[in-house]
Design a protein around this motif. Sequence first.
Motif, PDB file in Angstrom:
ATOM      1  N   UNK A  72      -4.863  15.719  12.117  1.00 55.24           N
ATOM      2  CA  UNK A  72      -5.353  14.721  10.858  1.00 55.24           C
ATOM      3  C   UNK A  72      -4.131  13.997  10.308  1.00 55.24           C
ATOM      4  N   UNK A  73      -3.092  14.574  10.629  1.00 53.63           N
ATOM      5  CA  UNK A  73      -1.854  13.639  10.056  1.00 53.63           C
ATOM      6  C   UNK A  73      -1.610  12.707  10.987  1.00 53.63           C
ATOM      7  N   UNK A  74      -1.785  12.803  12.221  1.00 53.22           N
ATOM      8  CA  UNK A  74      -1.457  12.060  13.247  1.00 53.22           C
ATOM      9  C   UNK A  74      -2.520  10.762  13.173  1.00 53.22           C
ATOM     10  N   UNK A  75      -3.690  11.206  12.930  1.00 56.13           N
ATOM     11  CA  UNK A  75      -4.721  10.183  12.560  1.00 56.13           C
ATOM     12  C   UNK A  75      -4.581   9.255  11.546  1.00 56.13           C
ATOM     13  N   UNK A  76      -4.023   9.872  10.650  1.00 56.28           N
ATOM     14  CA  UNK A  76      -3.740   8.952   9.352  1.00 56.28           C
ATOM     15  C   UNK A  76      -2.771   8.047   9.497  1.00 56.28           C
ATOM     16  N   UNK A  77      -1.567   8.416  10.215  1.00 51.43           N
ATOM     17  CA  UNK A  77      -0.518   7.756  10.600  1.00 51.43           C
ATOM     18  C   UNK A  77      -0.860   6.474  11.321  1.00 51.43           C
ATOM     19  N   UNK A  78      -1.702   6.865  12.379  1.00 50.33           N
ATOM     20  CA  UNK A  78      -2.237   5.782  13.374  1.00 50.33           C
ATOM     21  C   UNK A  78      -2.885   4.843  12.476  1.00 50.33           C
ATOM     22  N   UNK A  79      -3.892   5.110  11.385  1.00 55.42           N
ATOM     23  CA  UNK A  79      -4.669   4.268  10.756  1.00 55.42           C
ATOM     24  C   UNK A  79      -3.660   3.388   9.532  1.00 55.42           C
ATOM     25  N   UNK A  80      -2.784   4.193   9.238  1.00 57.42           N
ATOM     26  CA  UNK A  80      -1.655   3.325   8.486  1.00 57.42           C
ATOM     27  C   UNK A  80      -1.127   2.319   9.170  1.00 57.42           C
ATOM     28  N   UNK A  81      -0.585   2.702  10.410  1.00 61.40           N
ATOM     29  CA  UNK A  81       0.001   1.606  11.057  1.00 61.40           C
ATOM     30  C   UNK A  81      -0.902   0.448  11.551  1.00 61.40           C
ATOM     31  N   UNK A  82      -1.932   0.760  11.651  1.00 61.27           N
ATOM     32  CA  UNK A  82      -3.002  -0.657  11.945  1.00 61.27           C
ATOM     33  C   UNK A  82      -3.111  -1.201  10.652  1.00 61.27           C
ATOM     34  N   UNK A  83      -3.370  -0.724   9.845  1.00 55.67           N
ATOM     35  CA  UNK A  83      -3.377  -1.391   8.453  1.00 55.67           C
ATOM     36  C   UNK A  83      -2.255  -2.418   8.333  1.00 55.67           C
ATOM     37  N   UNK A  84      -1.124  -1.804   8.420  1.00 54.94           N
ATOM     38  CA  UNK A  84       0.421  -2.553   8.230  1.00 54.94           C
ATOM     39  C   UNK A  84       0.469  -3.704   9.565  1.00 54.94           C
ATOM     40  N   UNK A  85      -0.071  -3.251  10.650  1.00 57.08           N
ATOM     41  CA  UNK A  85      -0.057  -4.312  11.635  1.00 57.08           C
ATOM     42  C   UNK A  85      -0.998  -5.542  11.200  1.00 57.08           C
ATOM     43  N   UNK A  86      -2.236  -5.126  10.559  1.00 54.07           N
ATOM     44  CA  UNK A  86      -3.242  -6.258  10.411  1.00 54.07           C
ATOM     45  C   UNK A  86      -2.830  -7.127   9.228  1.00 54.07           C
ATOM     46  N   UNK A  87      -1.989  -6.307   8.254  1.00 54.33           N
ATOM     47  CA  UNK A  87      -1.315  -7.079   7.096  1.00 54.33           C
ATOM     48  C   UNK A  87      -0.579  -8.186   7.673  1.00 54.33           C
ATOM     49  N   UNK A  88       0.277  -7.588   8.475  1.00 54.57           N
ATOM     50  CA  UNK A  88       1.589  -8.604   8.700  1.00 54.57           C
ATOM     51  C   UNK A  88       0.841  -9.726   9.648  1.00 54.57           C
ATOM     52  N   UNK A  89       0.039  -9.479  10.455  1.00 51.44           N
ATOM     53  CA  UNK A  89      -0.774 -10.159  11.354  1.00 51.44           C
ATOM     54  C   UNK A  89      -1.329 -11.178  10.438  1.00 51.44           C
ATOM     55  N   UNK A  90      -2.197 -11.034   9.473  1.00 47.70           N
ATOM     56  CA  UNK A  90      -2.963 -12.102   8.795  1.00 47.70           C
ATOM     57  C   UNK A  90      -2.537 -12.417   7.538  1.00 47.70           C
ATOM     58  N   UNK A  91      -1.105 -12.031   7.247  1.00 50.82           N
ATOM     59  CA  UNK A  91      -0.666 -12.520   5.788  1.00 50.82           C
ATOM     60  C   UNK A  91      -0.583 -14.067   5.840  1.00 50.82           C
ATOM     61  N   UNK A  92      -1.218 -14.729   4.539  1.00 50.95           N
ATOM     62  CA  UNK A  92      -1.082 -16.073   4.250  1.00 50.95           C
ATOM     63  C   UNK A  92       0.180 -16.739   4.690  1.00 50.95           C
ATOM     64  N   UNK A  93       1.326 -16.021   4.433  1.00 45.41           N
ATOM     65  CA  UNK A  93       2.681 -16.639   4.619  1.00 45.41           C
ATOM     66  C   UNK A  93       3.546 -15.953   5.315  1.00 45.41           C
ATOM     67  N   UNK A  94       4.548 -16.462   5.983  1.00 47.70           N
ATOM     68  CA  UNK A  94       5.555 -15.722   6.852  1.00 47.70           C
ATOM     69  C   UNK A  94       5.787 -14.554   6.072  1.00 47.70           C
ATOM     70  N   UNK A  95       6.058 -13.300   6.908  1.00 45.48           N
ATOM     71  CA  UNK A  95       6.422 -12.005   6.308  1.00 45.48           C
ATOM     72  C   UNK A  95       7.215 -11.433   7.346  1.00 45.48           C
ATOM     73  N   UNK A  96       8.184 -10.334   7.029  1.00 48.62           N
ATOM     74  CA  UNK A  96       8.957  -9.557   7.740  1.00 48.62           C
ATOM     75  C   UNK A  96       9.091  -8.317   7.211  1.00 48.62           C
ATOM     76  N   UNK A  97       9.041  -7.377   7.891  1.00 47.78           N
ATOM     77  CA  UNK A  97       9.455  -5.866   7.481  1.00 47.78           C
ATOM     78  C   UNK A  97      10.768  -5.184   8.190  1.00 47.78           C
ATOM     79  N   UNK A  98      11.370  -4.789   7.139  1.00 48.49           N
ATOM     80  CA  UNK A  98      12.830  -4.337   7.472  1.00 48.49           C
ATOM     81  C   UNK A  98      12.643  -2.739   7.263  1.00 48.49           C
ATOM     82  N   UNK A  99      13.696  -2.116   7.904  1.00 48.64           N
ATOM     83  CA  UNK A  99      13.990  -0.563   7.650  1.00 48.64           C
ATOM     84  C   UNK A  99      15.072  -0.490   6.541  1.00 48.64           C
ATOM     85  N   UNK A 100      15.520   0.639   6.157  1.00 46.61           N
ATOM     86  CA  UNK A 100      16.474   0.766   5.333  1.00 46.61           C
ATOM     87  C   UNK A 100      17.866   0.133   5.669  1.00 46.61           C
TER      88      UNK A 100
END
Length: 173
Positions: A127-155
């Motif tokens: 169940x945790x793995x499925x939640x992680x996959x869904x979260x990663x997909x949401x983030x990918x879609x967000x970055x892919x379809x953002x109305x302006x340029x966007x970048x994500x960084x780690x710490x």
Amino acid sequence: IEQALRDSEQRFRGTFEQAAVGIAVLDLDGRWERVNGKLCDILGYSEDELRNHTFQDITHPDDLQTDLQYMELLLCGDISNYSMEKRYLDKDGLATWARLTVSLLYDTENVPSHFIAVIEDISARKAAEAKLRASEERMRLFVEHAPSSIALFDREMRYLAAGDPKGAFRALL
């Protein structure tokens, strides 16, 4: 000698019944002959109810063929044991994920007589793995379809992903 035998049997029974994982002894046709309480808890069946089924009856149809193939390899002597992640259908018909490890027990003439199965409930991990996959997909879609340029960084300020309004997406991991 008799006392030592009784003590050994008592230790075996205690280990079998108190194990933190499900343990079962099955005949060569896959019928449950002996199961511990943890396995009953995992699958939602009583010991008597399990004895009225084979493992094939309560294995998810999508996982049954793989399990049967491994069983055949085990019986032919091509492998000494096997492990797999599979789904069982619990008493309510719901899929329960488990890590299954199976080996053979032999009689005094070294002929296979029973399977011994150790079954660990891994539903929470799946169940945790499925939640992680869904979260990663949401983030990918967000970055892919953002109305302006966007970048994500780690710490450490390393790029993880970048996207722009033209739909270009690049995951850097």
